[in-house]
Design an enzyme around this catalytic site. Structure first.
Site, PDB file in Angstrom:
ATOM      1  CB  THR A  82      -0.896  -0.016   1.259  1.00  0.00           C
ATOM      2  OG1 THR A  82      -1.650  -1.220   1.240  1.00  0.00           O
ATOM      3  CG2 THR A  82      -1.836   1.171   1.310  1.00  0.00           C
TER       4      THR A  82
ATOM      5  CB  SER B 131      -8.693  -0.677  -3.209  1.00  0.00           C
ATOM      6  OG  SER B 131      -9.186  -0.551  -1.894  1.00  0.00           O
TER       7      SER B 131
ATOM      8  NE  ARG C 188     -27.470  -7.803  34.653  1.00  0.00           N
ATOM      9  CZ  ARG C 188     -26.864  -7.099  35.590  1.00  0.00           C
ATOM     10  NH1 ARG C 188     -26.006  -7.662  36.427  1.00  0.00           N
ATOM     11  NH2 ARG C 188     -27.118  -5.805  35.702  1.00  0.00           N
TER      12      ARG C 188
ATOM     13  CD  GLN D  60     -29.974 -10.231  25.754  1.00  0.00           C
ATOM     14  OE1 GLN D  60     -30.525  -9.180  25.452  1.00  0.00           O
ATOM     15  NE2 GLN D  60     -28.783 -10.268  26.287  1.00  0.00           N
TER      16      GLN D  60
ATOM     17  N   GLY E 155     -24.522  -2.556  30.709  1.00  0.00           N
ATOM     18  CA  GLY E 155     -23.407  -1.751  31.205  1.00  0.00           C
ATOM     19  C   GLY E 155     -22.144  -2.570  31.394  1.00  0.00           C
TER      20      GLY E 155
ATOM     21  CD  GLU F 113      -4.043 -10.006   3.864  1.00  0.00           C
ATOM     22  OE1 GLU F 113      -4.136 -10.368   2.690  1.00  0.00           O
ATOM     23  OE2 GLU F 113      -2.991 -10.047   4.528  1.00  0.00           O
TER      24      GLU F 113
ATOM     25  CG  ASP G 169     -12.880  -1.711   0.888  1.00  0.00           C
ATOM     26  OD1 ASP G 169     -13.018  -1.120   1.961  1.00  0.00           O
ATOM     27  OD2 ASP G 169     -13.783  -1.818   0.028  1.00  0.00           O
TER      28      ASP G 169
HETATM   29  C1  LIG Z   1      -3.812  -1.388  10.543  1.00  0.00           C
HETATM   30  C2  LIG Z   1      -3.475  -1.541   9.115  1.00  0.00           C
HETATM   31  C3  LIG Z   1      -2.496  -2.427   8.727  1.00  0.00           C
HETATM   32  C4  LIG Z   1      -2.132  -2.541   7.381  1.00  0.00           C
HETATM   33  N1  LIG Z   1      -1.071  -3.327   7.043  1.00  0.00           N
HETATM   34  C5  LIG Z   1      -0.605  -3.282   5.771  1.00  0.00           C
HETATM   35  C6  LIG Z   1       0.605  -3.930   5.424  1.00  0.00           C
HETATM   36  O1  LIG Z   1       1.266  -4.559   6.262  1.00  0.00           O
HETATM   37  N2  LIG Z   1       1.039  -3.853   4.142  1.00  0.00           N
HETATM   38  C7  LIG Z   1       0.331  -3.175   3.185  1.00  0.00           C
HETATM   39  O2  LIG Z   1       0.771  -3.144   2.043  1.00  0.00           O
HETATM   40  N3  LIG Z   1      -0.827  -2.553   3.485  1.00  0.00           N
HETATM   41  C8  LIG Z   1      -1.292  -2.569   4.747  1.00  0.00           C
HETATM   42  N4  LIG Z   1      -2.460  -1.913   5.070  1.00  0.00           N
HETATM   43  C9  LIG Z   1      -3.194  -1.199   4.037  1.00  0.00           C
HETATM   44  C10 LIG Z   1      -4.490  -1.886   3.653  1.00  0.00           C
HETATM   45  O3  LIG Z   1      -4.210  -3.042   2.940  1.00  0.00           O
HETATM   46  C11 LIG Z   1      -5.309  -0.867   2.850  1.00  0.00           C
HETATM   47  O4  LIG Z   1      -5.753   0.109   3.782  1.00  0.00           O
HETATM   48  C12 LIG Z   1      -6.484  -1.535   2.166  1.00  0.00           C
HETATM   49  O5  LIG Z   1      -6.036  -2.296   1.084  1.00  0.00           O
HETATM   50  C13 LIG Z   1      -7.509  -0.512   1.649  1.00  0.00           C
HETATM   51  O6  LIG Z   1      -6.921   0.452   0.874  1.00  0.00           O
HETATM   52  P1  LIG Z   1      -7.151   1.990   1.203  1.00  0.00           P
HETATM   53  O7  LIG Z   1      -6.882   2.219   2.629  1.00  0.00           O
HETATM   54  O8  LIG Z   1      -6.362   2.749   0.220  1.00  0.00           O
HETATM   55  O9  LIG Z   1      -8.670   2.240   0.972  1.00  0.00           O
HETATM   56  P2  LIG Z   1      -9.357   2.814  -0.343  1.00  0.00           P
HETATM   57  O10 LIG Z   1      -9.107   1.908  -1.469  1.00  0.00           O
HETATM   58  O11 LIG Z   1      -9.015   4.240  -0.504  1.00  0.00           O
HETATM   59  O12 LIG Z   1     -10.870   2.696   0.092  1.00  0.00           O
HETATM   60  C14 LIG Z   1     -11.561   3.743   0.787  1.00  0.00           C
HETATM   61  C15 LIG Z   1     -13.062   3.567   0.574  1.00  0.00           C
HETATM   62  O13 LIG Z   1     -13.336   3.657  -0.826  1.00  0.00           O
HETATM   63  C16 LIG Z   1     -14.095   2.556  -1.245  1.00  0.00           C
HETATM   64  N5  LIG Z   1     -13.658   2.121  -2.578  1.00  0.00           N
HETATM   65  C17 LIG Z   1     -12.408   2.036  -3.072  1.00  0.00           C
HETATM   66  N6  LIG Z   1     -12.423   1.527  -4.310  1.00  0.00           N
HETATM   67  C18 LIG Z   1     -13.711   1.265  -4.609  1.00  0.00           C
HETATM   68  C19 LIG Z   1     -14.383   0.693  -5.719  1.00  0.00           C
HETATM   69  N7  LIG Z   1     -13.726   0.260  -6.796  1.00  0.00           N
HETATM   70  N8  LIG Z   1     -15.713   0.547  -5.656  1.00  0.00           N
HETATM   71  C20 LIG Z   1     -16.399   0.948  -4.578  1.00  0.00           C
HETATM   72  N9  LIG Z   1     -15.825   1.495  -3.497  1.00  0.00           N
HETATM   73  C21 LIG Z   1     -14.503   1.643  -3.501  1.00  0.00           C
HETATM   74  C22 LIG Z   1     -13.783   1.432  -0.243  1.00  0.00           C
HETATM   75  O14 LIG Z   1     -14.884   0.542  -0.142  1.00  0.00           O
HETATM   76  C23 LIG Z   1     -13.569   2.202   1.043  1.00  0.00           C
HETATM   77  O15 LIG Z   1     -14.796   2.366   1.722  1.00  0.00           O
HETATM   78  C24 LIG Z   1      -2.836  -1.797   6.399  1.00  0.00           C
HETATM   79  C25 LIG Z   1      -3.859  -0.938   6.792  1.00  0.00           C
HETATM   80  C26 LIG Z   1      -4.166  -0.777   8.119  1.00  0.00           C
HETATM   81  C27 LIG Z   1      -5.189   0.227   8.519  1.00  0.00           C
END
Ligand SMILES: Cc1cc2nc3c(=O)[nH]c(=O)nc-3n(C[C@H](O)[C@H](O)[C@H](O)COP(=O)(O)OP(=O)(O)OC[C@H]3O[C@@H](n4cnc5c(N)ncnc54)[C@H](O)[C@@H]3O)c2cc1C
Length: 701
Positions: free
Chosen positions: A185, A191, A364, A383, A451, A474, A476
């Site tokens: 990333t 993505s 509870r 529940q 609570g 892994e 979105d």
């Molecule tokens: C705690 C953490 C650990 C991570 N570890 C790693 C790591 O070790 N190595 C690494 O490489 N990455 C890592 N990542 C990155 C992670 O893989 C990315 O955050 C993830 O792939 C999503 O990409 P983005 O954040 O750019 O979201 P975006 O792609 O910008 O998405 C943002 C929003 O836009 C929407 N969206 C995007 N494209 C589309 C589409 N085509 N159609 C509809 N909606 C869309 C999504 O649904 C989402 O709601 C990590 C992230 C976090 C937060």
């Protein structure tokens, strides 16, 4: 709700009784302590069918059936951490301390407990995922740190590299000497991996690649293990080769490269590399996520992970795969293991949350009939409505992800193209569906525990915060579901062009025509319990919905394509496509659950599983009853019967809920919430905040 149950009572003098009951029920709402006749309420709720209740479950037999062949290694993980209280994550801990503790936990697991997960990534993935799930229940930061080390960094080296990489790096990755990162990333691209901008330019003079971050948008961001512990990173970058034309460089597409980032001896960040900390996060603070910028960082040509594409000493590119897109797909395809792991770990989270919420709900007690003992909160229909379909879903997901793990293991050993395609789509769909469901359920569980569910020690806060990002990394979830929809459309097209369909989607081939014909006007009215609990009816309902969604979206896409083009048409139908993908995944989950029920060898366990499978299926149908009514798949009387049956089954499941959560076989040192302890829960909770036991207090006075 009550009115709906009262429909069952017909005529005559009973009308006065009904009026009295309604009055009492209303009183119950205004002054709960004045409820008059709970037993009647119970009878109304069950529609008088109490005689059919399943009252006993053979927990041991059910647990044996569920536990899979790798329960032993999970127990080894639990036992190790149980004997090392110093390695347990306290409720309050700073980010720095949490990162250090997480590193010590991982080192303890590998070096002291002797559990070496890396070899299983290739040789026995099912065992690897079992360890991952168990480790996650110790601390989800630990699970993710282990996943970064072995599935992402380690997995990229062995899956995208060749023998020379394996020989050089395997042992160091295995014994944690070579801690590493997976740097895909970037700040501007998550993505959309094909939009990555980091470049790796081949220098034929020195026989090296030069890694560069061309602008700030290309800074590698969120990289696990980068901020503190990592020595290496697998960096994804566009491979640029010098050419003799005017362009000077040719872009061969995104490839993966091993880049050392810290000195192995001094741990100093290496020249040309800038590392910054991504800082405190909403959860998973035991993992040190960092950002990396490269300025002319030189690495040997050998550091190209060259399984799908290679560069020779004289700068010639070679690959068995003909196009950039094919190479890109093959590269990303090797990384699906991460999704399989997240899907099964997410089921692990759901099981823990459901276990805490149900054990506490049984303990509870609030309110009750006048002059009678208070009743357990799980006796309230509301529940049951919150928790019983969730319990059924945890079982459904358990069997679906077990089958995904099995299929993934077969894929790793066979490399059969059909299975590869199937696993890709299934892992994307199940990861997206299960993690979204679990994320929502965690809030419901917290609320169901009132609570005390809000006390950090009772776990829902950490579970919710740590798990939340499972929906994003892994892949979105919204993006992954589109892969499922795209695959279904591809299969749909193949069907109408006479092609074959992959195993999982067989029902499309077998049943498209059946599902696309008008529903039978007689069966749409059938409302008998035997019919509604017939797995064939349930599967038909799920598949009918999927087939309709598939056919209608294909028609819409085709229509919009003419004016909007492919991208615009897809976006115009996006919500429809996402519903299609979810509907398909629900069908797959149900089919796996039905198979698991039918294969269960022990009668008593089979009956319990059948009950929760029916609840899973009918609850899903009821939740989408608008769709079924709109297309006249169910008539009004049938919709009403389904609703009644869902409530009845929830009530029945409630009666065996304790045994069903016990069968998950999660010891108290795994669930850990004092309110969910299997004995003396209140006492353990009061002691946690500092009160002495009654015996100790008595002895001191
Ligand atoms: C705690 C953490 C650990 C991570 N570890 C790693 C790591 O070790 N190595 C690494 O490489 N990455 C890592 N990542 C990155 C992670 O893989 C990315 O955050 C993830 O792939 C999503 O990409 P983005 O954040 O750019 O979201 P975006 O792609 O910008 O998405 C943002 C929003 O836009 C929407 N969206 C995007 N494209 C589309 C589409 N085509 N159609 C509809 N909606 C869309 C999504 O649904 C989402 O709601 C990590 C992230 C976090 C937060």
């Amino acid at each position: 709700m009550e009115g709906h149950n009262l429909d069952q009572i017909q005529t005559g003098d009973e009308s006065q009784t009904i009026a009295r009951r309604v009055q009492r029920l209303t009183l119950h709402l205004i002054a709960p302590i004045a409820v008059a006749d709970y037993s009647n309420l119970q009878l109304l709720t069950c529609g008088g069918r109490a005689k059919k209740l399943i009252n006993n479950v053979n927990t041991g037999a059910l647990s044996d059936y569920m536990r899979g062949k790798y329960r032993d290694i999970q127990e080894k993980v639990y036992d190790y951490f149980n004997t090392r209280p110093d390695l347990q994550t306290p409720i309050e801990i700073s980010t720095d301390q949490h990162r250090q503790l997480c590193m010590r936990q991982l080192t303890g697991l590998v070096k002291e407990a002797g559990i070496r997960p890396f070899r299983y990534v290739l040789e026995d993935p099912a065992k690897y995922f079992a360890i991952l799930e168990a480790v996650g229940s110790v601390d989800f930061s630990l699970g993710i740190k282990m996943g970064v080390q072995y599935s992402l960094w380690g997995g990229s080296v062995i899956n995208l590299g060749t023998k020379k990489h394996r020989d050089k790096y395997f042992d160091g990755i295995d014994n944690l000497e070579y801690l590493g990162c997976f740097a895909m990333t970037e700040l501007h691209h998550g993505s959309n991996v094909q939009g990555l901008q980091t470049v790796a330019t081949f220098d034929p003079i020195t026989d090296e690649f030069v890694i560069d971050t061309p602008n700030d948008g290309a800074i590698k961001w969120w990289i696990g293990n980068a901020a503190v512990h990592g020595k290496f990173a697998t960096v994804f970058a566009k491979l640029m080769l010098p050419t003799h034309d005017v362009k000077g460089l040719s872009d061969m597409g995104v490839h993966a490269f091993i880049v050392p980032i810290r000195d192995l001896r001094t741990h100093q960040v290496l020249p040309g590399i800038e590392v910054h900390d991504c800082g405190h996060k909403i959860g998973l603070n035991g993992v040190d996520n960092g950002a990396l910028r490269f300025r002319s960082v030189r690495i040997p040509r050998d550091n190209l992970l060259n399984r799908f594409g290679d560069v020779s000493r004289d700068g010639k590119y070679s690959s068995n795969l003909p196009t950039i897109n094919k190479r890109f797909a093959a590269t990303l395809g090797e990384l699906v293991g991460g999704r399989v792991g997240l899907a099964s770990s997410s089921v692990g989270v759901l099981k823990i949350a459901v276990t805490i919420a149900i054990r506490y709900s049984l303990l509870r007690q609030q309110f009750g009939p006048p002059k009678q003992p208070e009743i357990s909160i799980l006796d309230y229909q509301s529940q049951q409505h919150k928790l019983m379909p969730m319990l059924a879903s945890a079982y459904a997901f358990h069997f679906a992800t077990l089958s995904l793990v099995d299929k993934y293991s077969v894929m790793k050993s066979s490399h059969d193209d059909e299975i590869v395609g199937d696993v890709h789509t299934l892992s994307a769909g199940l990861k997206a569906y299960v993690t979204s469901y679990t994320a929502k359920s965690l809030s419901v569980c917290r609320e169901a525990c009132g609570g005390h569910g809000y006390a950090a020690v009772n776990r829902f806060g950490t579970l919710r915060n740590d798990h939340d990002i499972f929906q994003t990394f892994e892949g979105d979830n919204t993006v992954l579901l589109q892969q499922v929809a795209a695959d279904l459309l591809k299969k749909y097209k193949e069907k109408f062009q006479g092609g074959t369909l992959a195993v999982t989607w067989n029902y499309l081939r077998d049943s498209m025509s059946k599902y696309l014909s008008q529903p039978n006007p007689v069966t749409v009215r059938w409302e008998g319990e035997d019919h509604l609990r017939d797995p064939q009816f349930q599967l038909d309902a799920f598949r009918y919905r999927t087939s309709r969604l598939l056919q209608t979206v294909a028609v819409r896409l085709n229509k919009h394509y003419k004016t909007l083009g492919g991208f615009g048409a897809w976006n115009r139908c996006l919500n429809h496509l996402l519903t299609l993908a979810e509907s398909h995944i629900e069908s797959v989950i149900l089919a796996k659950f039905i198979e698991a029920v039918q294969s269960c060898p022990e009668e008593n366990s089979r009956a319990a599983l059948k009950l929760i499978c029916d609840l899973y299926a009918l609850d899903r149908i009821w939740k989408d009853i608008g769709t079924y009514r709109n297309v006249d798949f169910v008539a009004p009387n049938k919709a009403k019967a389904i609703h009644k049956l869902v409530e009845y089954l929830s009530f029945q499941v409630k009666n065996i809920a304790k045994e069903l959560v016990d069968a998950f076989d999660l010891p108290d040192n795994v669930t850990r919430a004092p309110i969910a302890m299997q004995s003396e829960a209140y006492a353990q909770y009061t002691q946690f905040v500092g009160f002495q036991t009654q015996e100790a207090t008595a002895a001191n006075t």
